[in-house]
Write a protein that holds these residues in place. Sequence first.
Motif, PDB file in Angstrom:
ATOM      1  N   ALA A 136       0.828  -1.209   0.000  1.00 21.71           N
ATOM      2  CA  ALA A 136       0.000   0.000   0.000  1.00 21.71           C
ATOM      3  C   ALA A 136       0.859   1.254   0.000  1.00 21.71           C
ATOM      4  N   SER A 137       1.925   1.263   0.795  1.00 22.12           N
ATOM      5  CA  SER A 137       2.796   2.442   0.862  1.00 22.12           C
ATOM      6  C   SER A 137       3.544   2.658  -0.449  1.00 22.12           C
ATOM      7  N   CYS A 138       3.960   1.565  -1.087  1.00 21.86           N
ATOM      8  CA  CYS A 138       4.617   1.699  -2.390  1.00 21.86           C
ATOM      9  C   CYS A 138       3.646   2.308  -3.400  1.00 21.86           C
ATOM     10  N   ALA A 139       2.422   1.794  -3.432  1.00 15.63           N
ATOM     11  CA  ALA A 139       1.420   2.309  -4.359  1.00 15.63           C
ATOM     12  C   ALA A 139       1.152   3.787  -4.105  1.00 15.63           C
ATOM     13  N   ALA A 140       1.081   4.168  -2.840  1.00 19.94           N
ATOM     14  CA  ALA A 140       0.804   5.570  -2.488  1.00 19.94           C
ATOM     15  C   ALA A 140       1.934   6.499  -2.920  1.00 19.94           C
ATOM     16  N   ASN A 141       3.145   5.942  -3.020  1.00 17.62           N
ATOM     17  CA  ASN A 141       4.314   6.743  -3.410  1.00 17.62           C
ATOM     18  C   ASN A 141       4.686   6.562  -4.877  1.00 17.62           C
ATOM     19  N   ILE A 143       5.449   3.848  -6.448  1.00 17.98           N
ATOM     20  CA  ILE A 143       6.503   2.846  -6.641  1.00 17.98           C
ATOM     21  C   ILE A 143       5.860   1.559  -7.163  1.00 17.98           C
ATOM     22  N   PRO A 144       6.179   1.124  -8.371  1.00 13.49           N
ATOM     23  CA  PRO A 144       5.570  -0.098  -8.923  1.00 13.49           C
ATOM     24  C   PRO A 144       5.883  -1.328  -8.071  1.00 13.49           C
ATOM     25  N   VAL A 145       4.913  -2.217  -7.965  1.00 14.05           N
ATOM     26  CA  VAL A 145       5.089  -3.466  -7.217  1.00 14.05           C
ATOM     27  C   VAL A 145       4.937  -4.636  -8.192  1.00 14.05           C
ATOM     28  N   LEU A 146       5.949  -5.515  -8.231  1.00 13.35           N
ATOM     29  CA  LEU A 146       5.933  -6.674  -9.112  1.00 13.35           C
ATOM     30  C   LEU A 146       6.140  -7.921  -8.278  1.00 13.35           C
ATOM     31  N   ALA A 147       5.356  -8.964  -8.526  1.00  4.68           N
ATOM     32  CA  ALA A 147       5.467 -10.221  -7.787  1.00  4.68           C
ATOM     33  C   ALA A 147       5.967 -11.312  -8.730  1.00  4.68           C
ATOM     34  N   ILE A 148       7.012 -12.029  -8.304  1.00  2.00           N
ATOM     35  CA  ILE A 148       7.641 -13.051  -9.139  1.00  2.00           C
ATOM     36  C   ILE A 148       7.467 -14.426  -8.506  1.00  2.00           C
ATOM     37  N   GLY A 149       7.011 -15.385  -9.297  1.00  2.00           N
ATOM     38  CA  GLY A 149       6.829 -16.740  -8.781  1.00  2.00           C
ATOM     39  C   GLY A 149       5.831 -16.789  -7.643  1.00  2.00           C
ATOM     40  N   ALA A 150       4.795 -15.955  -7.718  1.00  2.00           N
ATOM     41  CA  ALA A 150       3.847 -15.841  -6.613  1.00  2.00           C
ATOM     42  C   ALA A 150       2.990 -17.090  -6.492  1.00  2.00           C
ATOM     43  N   ARG A 151       2.654 -17.442  -5.257  1.00  2.00           N
ATOM     44  CA  ARG A 151       1.785 -18.606  -5.061  1.00  2.00           C
ATOM     45  C   ARG A 151       0.737 -18.295  -4.005  1.00  2.00           C
ATOM     46  N   LEU A 172      -3.996  -6.908  -3.653  1.00  2.00           N
ATOM     47  CA  LEU A 172      -3.760  -7.418  -5.003  1.00  2.00           C
ATOM     48  C   LEU A 172      -4.045  -6.363  -6.063  1.00  2.00           C
ATOM     49  N   ALA A 173      -5.014  -5.492  -5.805  1.00  2.00           N
ATOM     50  CA  ALA A 173      -5.346  -4.437  -6.773  1.00  2.00           C
ATOM     51  C   ALA A 173      -4.206  -3.437  -6.916  1.00  2.00           C
ATOM     52  N   ARG A 174      -3.302  -3.406  -5.935  1.00  2.00           N
ATOM     53  CA  ARG A 174      -2.175  -2.460  -5.973  1.00  2.00           C
ATOM     54  C   ARG A 174      -0.935  -3.056  -6.623  1.00  2.00           C
ATOM     55  N   ILE A 175      -0.976  -4.320  -6.988  1.00  2.00           N
ATOM     56  CA  ILE A 175       0.167  -4.960  -7.645  1.00  2.00           C
ATOM     57  C   ILE A 175       0.112  -4.663  -9.144  1.00  2.00           C
TER      58      ILE A 175
END
Length: 224
Positions: A136-141, A143-151, A172-175
């Motif tokens: 949430a803080s990354c999204a507010a600033n 800053i893109p959020v990327l998830a790799i190999g997520a399960r 999840l909506a912020r990823i």
Amino acid sequence: MTFYRLILMLLLPFLLMGAGWRRLRGRAVGGEIAERLALRSGSRDRPLWLHGASNGEITSARWLVEEILARDPSLRILISCNNPTARQMVRGWGIPRTEAVLAPWDTLGATRRFLARWQPRALLVLENELWPERIASCAANGIPVLAIGARLSEGSARNWRRVAPALLRRTLARIDWLSAQDEESERRFVAAGLPRERLGPRLVLKAGVRPAAVAPPFPAPPRA
């Protein structure tokens, strides 16, 4: 999110006591509390922030770290983890342009201080490290959020549905981009709130493969 922040605030004294107890028993490492609360200064050269839980997850992504650095000679990577053993392991790699730290606790204050001190250009999370405050803080600033190999296992999805489905949906909506490990995880992420158009190709990090097709779309470095 308010309830989650309250829970973390109530947990913080116990986290501090745990760190203090490890120190008394000689099992703590230097600066653990300062790093967890993001009280130490960081560089402001806008590193890529990569976070993994512990040794296994981070070891599985070593090839990715090396490949990213090879693509951009000006880039630095900040690697955070949840335990001192993994931090020491990363430091032992001796990979140029990397720095290893303990991840900040997922409180509002620690997360804000961490972002202000390091100013990462993007956050790359490995496997199931989807911390709501951090994302949430990354999204507010911006800053893109990327998830790799997520399960997301069936059990985890069920627990989220019972306890905090709205929190997971907002997280999840912020990823910005997510590469799942398998089709089932992919389906559960979308059902839980991840926009389908943000799905990338599937990838199992621990398989040790390096398919160019799954290279995440990292933001370009800022221009002078």
